[in-house]
Design a protein around this motif. Structure first.
Motif, short mmCIF file in Angstrom:
data_model
loop_
_atom_site.label_atom_id
_atom_site.label_comp_id
_atom_site.label_asym_id
_atom_site.label_seq_id
_atom_site.Cartn_x
_atom_site.Cartn_y
_atom_site.Cartn_z
N MET A 125 0.87 -1.16 0.00
CA MET A 125 0.00 0.00 0.00
C MET A 125 0.92 1.22 0.00
SD MET A 125 -2.53 -1.54 2.99
CE MET A 125 -3.41 -0.05 3.29
N THR A 126 0.94 1.96 -1.12
CA THR A 126 1.86 3.08 -1.27
C THR A 126 1.16 4.28 -1.87
OG1 THR A 126 3.68 1.54 -1.67
CG2 THR A 126 4.04 3.82 -2.32
N ILE A 127 1.49 5.46 -1.34
CA ILE A 127 1.04 6.69 -1.99
C ILE A 127 2.25 7.62 -2.10
CG2 ILE A 127 -1.34 6.52 -1.19
CD1 ILE A 127 -0.65 8.84 0.72
N ARG A 128 2.21 8.47 -3.10
CA ARG A 128 3.27 9.44 -3.34
C ARG A 128 2.69 10.83 -3.08
NH1 ARG A 128 8.10 9.52 -6.10
NH2 ARG A 128 7.81 7.33 -6.66
N LEU A 129 3.38 11.57 -2.22
CA LEU A 129 2.96 12.93 -1.89
C LEU A 129 3.97 13.93 -2.45
CD1 LEU A 129 2.05 12.33 1.86
CD2 LEU A 129 0.50 12.33 -0.10
N HIS A 130 3.47 15.01 -2.99
CA HIS A 130 4.33 16.06 -3.53
C HIS A 130 4.46 17.16 -2.48
CE1 HIS A 130 4.05 13.95 -7.30
NE2 HIS A 130 2.73 14.03 -7.26
N GLU A 131 5.06 16.80 -1.36
CA GLU A 131 5.24 17.76 -0.28
C GLU A 131 6.50 17.38 0.50
OE1 GLU A 131 2.45 16.97 3.32
OE2 GLU A 131 1.35 16.39 1.52
N PRO A 132 7.05 18.33 1.22
CA PRO A 132 8.27 18.06 1.98
C PRO A 132 8.07 16.99 3.06
CG PRO A 132 7.89 20.43 1.81
CD PRO A 132 6.65 19.74 1.30
N PHE A 133 9.13 16.29 3.34
CA PHE A 133 9.12 15.19 4.30
C PHE A 133 8.55 15.58 5.67
CE2 PHE A 133 11.30 12.54 7.48
CZ PHE A 133 10.95 11.28 7.05
N PRO A 134 8.99 16.66 6.30
CA PRO A 134 8.47 16.96 7.64
C PRO A 134 6.95 17.17 7.67
CG PRO A 134 10.42 18.29 7.20
CD PRO A 134 10.03 17.61 5.91
N GLN A 135 6.43 17.86 6.69
CA GLN A 135 4.98 18.07 6.62
C GLN A 135 4.25 16.76 6.37
OE1 GLN A 135 7.25 20.02 5.23
NE2 GLN A 135 6.67 22.16 5.39
N ALA A 136 4.81 15.92 5.52
CA ALA A 136 4.20 14.62 5.24
C ALA A 136 4.15 13.76 6.51
CB ALA A 136 4.96 13.90 4.13
N VAL A 137 5.22 13.76 7.28
CA VAL A 137 5.25 12.97 8.52
C VAL A 137 4.15 13.45 9.47
CG1 VAL A 137 6.59 12.44 10.60
CG2 VAL A 137 7.68 12.34 8.35
N ASP A 138 4.00 14.76 9.61
CA ASP A 138 2.95 15.29 10.48
C ASP A 138 1.57 14.86 10.00
OD1 ASP A 138 4.82 16.56 12.09
OD2 ASP A 138 4.54 18.54 11.15
N ARG A 139 1.35 14.92 8.69
CA ARG A 139 0.06 14.52 8.14
C ARG A 139 -0.20 13.03 8.30
NH1 ARG A 139 -0.68 15.68 2.52
NH2 ARG A 139 -2.83 15.19 2.95
N VAL A 140 0.84 12.21 8.15
CA VAL A 140 0.69 10.76 8.32
C VAL A 140 0.29 10.46 9.76
CG1 VAL A 140 1.95 8.56 8.39
CG2 VAL A 140 2.25 10.12 6.44
N ARG A 141 0.96 11.09 10.72
CA ARG A 141 0.61 10.88 12.13
C ARG A 141 -0.86 11.24 12.38
NH1 ARG A 141 4.94 10.17 15.41
NH2 ARG A 141 6.96 10.82 14.61
N ALA A 142 -1.29 12.37 11.84
CA ALA A 142 -2.68 12.82 12.04
C ALA A 142 -3.66 11.85 11.37
CB ALA A 142 -2.86 14.23 11.50
N ALA A 143 -3.33 11.39 10.17
CA ALA A 143 -4.21 10.47 9.45
C ALA A 143 -4.33 9.14 10.20
CB ALA A 143 -3.69 10.24 8.03
N LEU A 144 -3.23 8.66 10.74
CA LEU A 144 -3.27 7.42 11.52
C LEU A 144 -4.11 7.62 12.78
CD1 LEU A 144 0.46 6.31 11.21
CD2 LEU A 144 -1.53 5.14 10.23
N LYS A 145 -3.93 8.74 13.44
CA LYS A 145 -4.70 9.03 14.65
C LYS A 145 -6.19 9.07 14.35
CE LYS A 145 -5.10 12.28 18.46
NZ LYS A 145 -4.63 13.52 19.06
N ASP A 146 -6.56 9.68 13.22
CA ASP A 146 -7.97 9.75 12.84
C ASP A 146 -8.59 8.37 12.65
OD1 ASP A 146 -7.90 12.52 12.92
OD2 ASP A 146 -7.77 12.76 10.73
N GLN A 147 -7.76 7.38 12.36
CA GLN A 147 -8.25 6.01 12.16
C GLN A 147 -8.03 5.13 13.40
OE1 GLN A 147 -10.05 4.82 9.62
NE2 GLN A 147 -10.09 6.91 8.86
N GLY A 148 -7.69 5.77 14.52
CA GLY A 148 -7.56 5.04 15.78
C GLY A 148 -6.20 4.43 16.06
N PHE A 149 -5.20 4.81 15.27
CA PHE A 149 -3.85 4.29 15.46
C PHE A 149 -3.01 5.28 16.24
CE2 PHE A 149 -5.20 2.08 11.63
CZ PHE A 149 -4.73 0.79 11.83
N GLY A 150 -2.24 4.76 17.18
CA GLY A 150 -1.22 5.55 17.84
C GLY A 150 0.13 5.07 17.33
N VAL A 151 1.14 5.90 17.47
CA VAL A 151 2.49 5.51 17.06
C VAL A 151 3.25 5.05 18.30
CG1 VAL A 151 4.65 6.27 16.00
CG2 VAL A 151 2.47 7.05 15.06
#
Length: 125
Positions: free
Chosen positions: A1-27
């Motif tokens: 399962m892969t997606i490509r984002l056209h955004e800088p790494f730090p912003q992408a990491v923040d968004r990934v964390r938020a997206a996981l949290k929205d689906q009930g996942f913690g890191v």
């Protein structure tokens, strides 16, 4: 399962964390592969982060079905750079049902896969 984002790494990491949290996942774990290889070996590489994502209710259900499933937990999500983009990759949790061969894991794996897919898809917006 892969997606490509056209955004800088730090912003992408923040968004990934938020997206996981929205689906009930913690890191639960975070491995900065780039920093580790630089520190331990003096080797350089692109940004590469492994996030160990866990949804406690799903993990509990999976462990109830098969205690050995802990070998495949948590769900690893990789955030890395490639060709100026940021890739987000996750192993399909349905693999754990295949490896375990315990029928009780199939609905848990389907639920986890649906949540991870939803998290990744939300990043496209």
């Amino acid at each position: 399962m892969t997606i490509r984002l056209h955004e800088p790494f730090p912003q992408a990491v923040d968004r990934v964390r938020a997206a996981l949290k929205d689906q009930g996942f913690g890191v639960l774990t975070e491995i900065d592969v780039r920093a580790t290889l630089l520190e331990k070996l003096g080797e350089t590489m692109e940004d590469y982060l492994i996030l160990g994502a866990c949804n406690p209710p799903l993990a509990h259900r999976a462990l109830e079905a098969d205690r050995r499933i802990g070998l495949l937990l948590p769900c690893n999500v990789v955030v890395r750079t490639e060709d100026g983009d940021t890739l987000v990759e996750a192993l399909d949790p349905q693999v754990m049902a295949t490896v375990s061969e315990q029928p009780g894991l199939e609905p848990v794996a389907e639920d986890a896969a649906g949540r991870l897919t939803a998290a990744l898809e939300s990043l496209r917006r």
